[in-house]
Design a protein around this motif. Structure first.
Motif, mmCIF file in Angstrom:
data_model
loop_
_atom_site.group_PDB
_atom_site.id
_atom_site.type_symbol
_atom_site.label_atom_id
_atom_site.label_comp_id
_atom_site.label_asym_id
_atom_site.label_seq_id
_atom_site.Cartn_x
_atom_site.Cartn_y
_atom_site.Cartn_z
ATOM 1 N N ARG A 263 0.783 -1.244 0.003
ATOM 2 C CA ARG A 263 -0.045 0.060 -0.069
ATOM 3 C C ARG A 263 0.991 1.340 0.123
ATOM 4 O O ARG A 263 0.476 2.156 -0.704
ATOM 5 C CB ARG A 263 -1.016 -0.033 1.156
ATOM 6 N N LYS A 264 1.805 1.084 0.702
ATOM 7 C CA LYS A 264 2.914 2.406 0.872
ATOM 8 C C LYS A 264 3.713 2.631 -0.489
ATOM 9 O O LYS A 264 3.644 3.819 -1.005
ATOM 10 C CB LYS A 264 3.908 2.240 1.856
ATOM 11 N N ALA A 265 3.909 1.551 -1.016
ATOM 12 C CA ALA A 265 4.539 1.420 -2.568
ATOM 13 C C ALA A 265 3.738 2.206 -3.542
ATOM 14 O O ALA A 265 4.057 2.819 -4.439
ATOM 15 C CB ALA A 265 5.063 0.290 -2.934
ATOM 16 N N ALA A 266 2.294 1.902 -3.566
ATOM 17 C CA ALA A 266 1.175 2.350 -4.629
ATOM 18 C C ALA A 266 1.121 3.795 -4.210
ATOM 19 O O ALA A 266 0.680 4.497 -5.301
ATOM 20 C CB ALA A 266 0.046 1.422 -4.255
ATOM 21 N N LYS A 267 1.319 4.396 -3.065
ATOM 22 C CA LYS A 267 1.297 5.833 -2.896
ATOM 23 C C LYS A 267 -0.281 6.363 -3.469
ATOM 24 O O LYS A 267 -0.223 7.436 -3.957
ATOM 25 C CB LYS A 267 2.282 6.718 -3.531
ATOM 26 N N GLY A 268 -1.240 5.522 -2.739
ATOM 27 C CA GLY A 268 -2.806 6.009 -3.140
ATOM 28 C C GLY A 268 -3.035 5.790 -4.511
ATOM 29 O O GLY A 268 -4.433 5.848 -4.747
ATOM 30 N N ARG A 269 -2.405 5.192 -5.445
ATOM 31 C CA ARG A 269 -2.720 5.000 -6.805
ATOM 32 C C ARG A 269 -3.165 3.431 -6.699
ATOM 33 O O ARG A 269 -3.000 2.688 -5.650
ATOM 34 C CB ARG A 269 -1.703 5.088 -7.722
ATOM 35 N N LYS A 270 -3.823 2.952 -7.559
ATOM 36 C CA LYS A 270 -4.180 1.508 -8.162
ATOM 37 C C LYS A 270 -2.913 0.679 -7.794
ATOM 38 O O LYS A 270 -1.864 0.700 -8.378
ATOM 39 C CB LYS A 270 -4.753 1.357 -9.460
ATOM 40 N N VAL A 271 -3.355 -0.536 -7.057
ATOM 41 C CA VAL A 271 -2.382 -1.321 -6.683
ATOM 42 C C VAL A 271 -1.732 -2.342 -7.934
ATOM 43 O O VAL A 271 -2.850 -2.992 -8.324
ATOM 44 C CB VAL A 271 -2.455 -2.241 -5.424
ATOM 45 N N LYS A 272 -0.620 -2.266 -8.212
ATOM 46 C CA LYS A 272 -0.140 -3.220 -9.202
ATOM 47 C C LYS A 272 0.017 -4.648 -8.638
ATOM 48 O O LYS A 272 0.771 -4.786 -7.688
ATOM 49 C CB LYS A 272 1.066 -2.588 -10.134
ATOM 50 N N VAL A 273 -0.462 -5.781 -9.448
ATOM 51 C CA VAL A 273 0.045 -7.133 -8.779
ATOM 52 C C VAL A 273 1.525 -7.459 -9.070
ATOM 53 O O VAL A 273 2.078 -8.065 -7.976
ATOM 54 C CB VAL A 273 -0.785 -8.148 -9.613
ATOM 55 N N SER A 274 2.111 -6.883 -10.078
ATOM 56 C CA SER A 274 3.680 -7.296 -9.949
ATOM 57 C C SER A 274 4.285 -6.680 -8.842
ATOM 58 O O SER A 274 5.147 -7.069 -8.449
ATOM 59 C CB SER A 274 4.001 -6.573 -11.354
ATOM 60 N N THR A 275 3.811 -5.320 -8.589
ATOM 61 C CA THR A 275 4.517 -4.730 -7.417
ATOM 62 C C THR A 275 4.211 -5.254 -6.058
ATOM 63 O O THR A 275 5.138 -5.570 -5.294
ATOM 64 C CB THR A 275 4.153 -3.261 -7.209
ATOM 65 N N LEU A 276 2.642 -5.715 -5.912
ATOM 66 C CA LEU A 276 2.444 -6.419 -4.629
ATOM 67 C C LEU A 276 3.253 -7.607 -4.718
ATOM 68 O O LEU A 276 3.973 -8.033 -3.561
ATOM 69 C CB LEU A 276 1.006 -7.068 -4.746
ATOM 70 N N ARG A 277 3.583 -8.546 -5.672
ATOM 71 C CA ARG A 277 4.363 -9.912 -5.666
ATOM 72 C C ARG A 277 5.770 -9.672 -5.167
ATOM 73 O O ARG A 277 6.535 -10.334 -4.482
ATOM 74 C CB ARG A 277 4.335 -10.756 -6.870
ATOM 75 N N LYS A 278 6.215 -8.384 -5.782
ATOM 76 C CA LYS A 278 7.636 -8.088 -5.434
ATOM 77 C C LYS A 278 7.989 -7.598 -4.081
ATOM 78 O O LYS A 278 8.914 -8.140 -3.312
ATOM 79 C CB LYS A 278 8.058 -7.070 -6.401
ATOM 80 N N VAL A 279 7.142 -6.959 -3.585
ATOM 81 C CA VAL A 279 7.186 -6.356 -2.221
ATOM 82 C C VAL A 279 7.110 -7.408 -1.010
ATOM 83 O O VAL A 279 7.764 -7.419 -0.338
ATOM 84 C CB VAL A 279 6.245 -5.194 -1.776
ATOM 85 N N VAL A 280 5.889 -8.434 -1.447
ATOM 86 C CA VAL A 280 5.524 -9.163 -0.261
ATOM 87 C C VAL A 280 6.609 -10.338 -0.298
ATOM 88 O O VAL A 280 7.150 -10.696 0.624
ATOM 89 C CB VAL A 280 4.273 -9.966 -0.874
#
Length: 334
Positions: A263-280
């Protein structure tokens, strides 16, 4: 000897015996105390250390009592310790009992490693979960273990002291060395006729209270028996077992941390699945690093990942899904 003189001899012998019973001190020379300079004390204790090391070469045993009394309190905290050195086989056992708190035992196997008794409640809980309740010791392999460094012979207690003190010689050839070191600790070292250290008393007094330590040493071949394979578990395996005790909380933490960081990485924008997988995955790696066990896994699923772990002993699974949902990240237990 004539019949007439014999009674006189018997009477004289009886008189000597009686004097020994009534006043034994009169039959022996009194102790002799000599003042020693710092240099003389250093030389004397170097002799004690050398003689003690020589005596301990075949083995030794030390029994120590510890007591601590806090200033202004009558209560005394006490402990005992017994060290047995089997020098012929490079083995040593150290049994330490803290009165009221239990006993801890350590074995050293020179060139192999260290055994430590299982005393932590979490360790026992992990062993129960693993179905290994017969285990009593954990083992840490260490080929660098050297008894001379890890558990030096009693001669080291003579130390490299260069302070003035006294030497009190006894008529049986034994002696006591008394001195106060630079830190204010009061020492009394007891040696036998061969200058071998047989006992040490140390008293340390500070503002917090007084610590008294009393050790007695004996020398000769000793026997130390190491724990059996059935009584022992490798420390890494035990550490993994302890980590798996907290598996549900650890998996939940990894999932929720990954979601929050996404959520922090998205900075209020739509969450990208690719970003979620990388961060998790990054957060899961961090959690595993902190536990010391590669316990938590990540698997890609539609819209995100599953964060999960399987207990290798109980076969139980804990799983959470972490998925992107617009500007949100949804965490659910599966």
């Amino acid at each position: 000897m004539s019949v007439l003189t014999r009674p006189a001899v018997l009477l004289a012998s009886a008189a000597v015996a009686a004097s020994l019973l009534v006043a034994p001190g009169a039959a022996y020379a009194a102790d002799t105390t000599t003042e020693l300079t710092a240099a003389e004390m250093k030389a004397a204790l170097e002799e004690v250390a050398a003689a003690s090391d020589s005596a301990a070469a075949v083995g030794w045993k030390g029994a120590t009592d510890y007591s601590f009394s806090e200033s202004g309190s009558a209560a005394v905290v006490a402990a005992t310790e017994t060290i047995t050195a089997d020098r012929a086989h490079g083995l040593l056992s150290d049994v330490f009992t803290f009165n009221g708190y239990g006993t801890m035992t350590v074995f050293m196997d020179e060139g192999s490693g260290v055994y430590q008794s299982i005393t932590d409640p979490q360790w026992n809980a992990a062993l129960k979960m693993m179905g290994r309740t017969s285990v009593k010791y954990t083992f840490v392999a260490d080929k660098t273990i050297d008894l001379d460094e890890s558990a030096p012979d009693p001669g080291y207690l003579a130390g490299d002291y260069s302070v003035p003190g006294t030497r009190t010689a006894h008529d049986d050839g034994s002696a006591d060395y008394a001195f106060t070191d630079e830190d204010g600790a009061v020492f009394a070292l007891h040696v036998n006729v061969d200058s071998v250290l047989t006992g040490t008393d140390v008293t340390v007094t500070e503002d917090g209270g007084t610590l008294a330590v009393s050790m007695e040493n004996s020398y000769g071949p000793q026997s130390v028996t190491l724990p059996t394979a059935g009584q022992t578990i490798d420390h890494r395996t035990l550490a993994a077992g302890v980590a798996y005790l907290d598996m549900p909380a650890t998996v939940q933490l990894a999932a929720k941390t990954g979601a929050a960081d996404t959520r922090k990485a998205a900075k209020g924008r739509k969450v990208k699945v690719s970003t979620l997988r990388k961060v998790v995955r990054k957060d899961v790696s961090t959690v595993n690093g902190k536990t010391g066990v590669n316990m938590v896994k990540v698997k890609n699923v539609t819209g995100g990942v599953n964060v999960y772990a399987v207990n290798p002993w109980t076969k139980k699974t804990v799983k959470y899904s972490v998925k992107a949902s617009g500007k949100k990240v949804v965490v659910k237990k599966r």
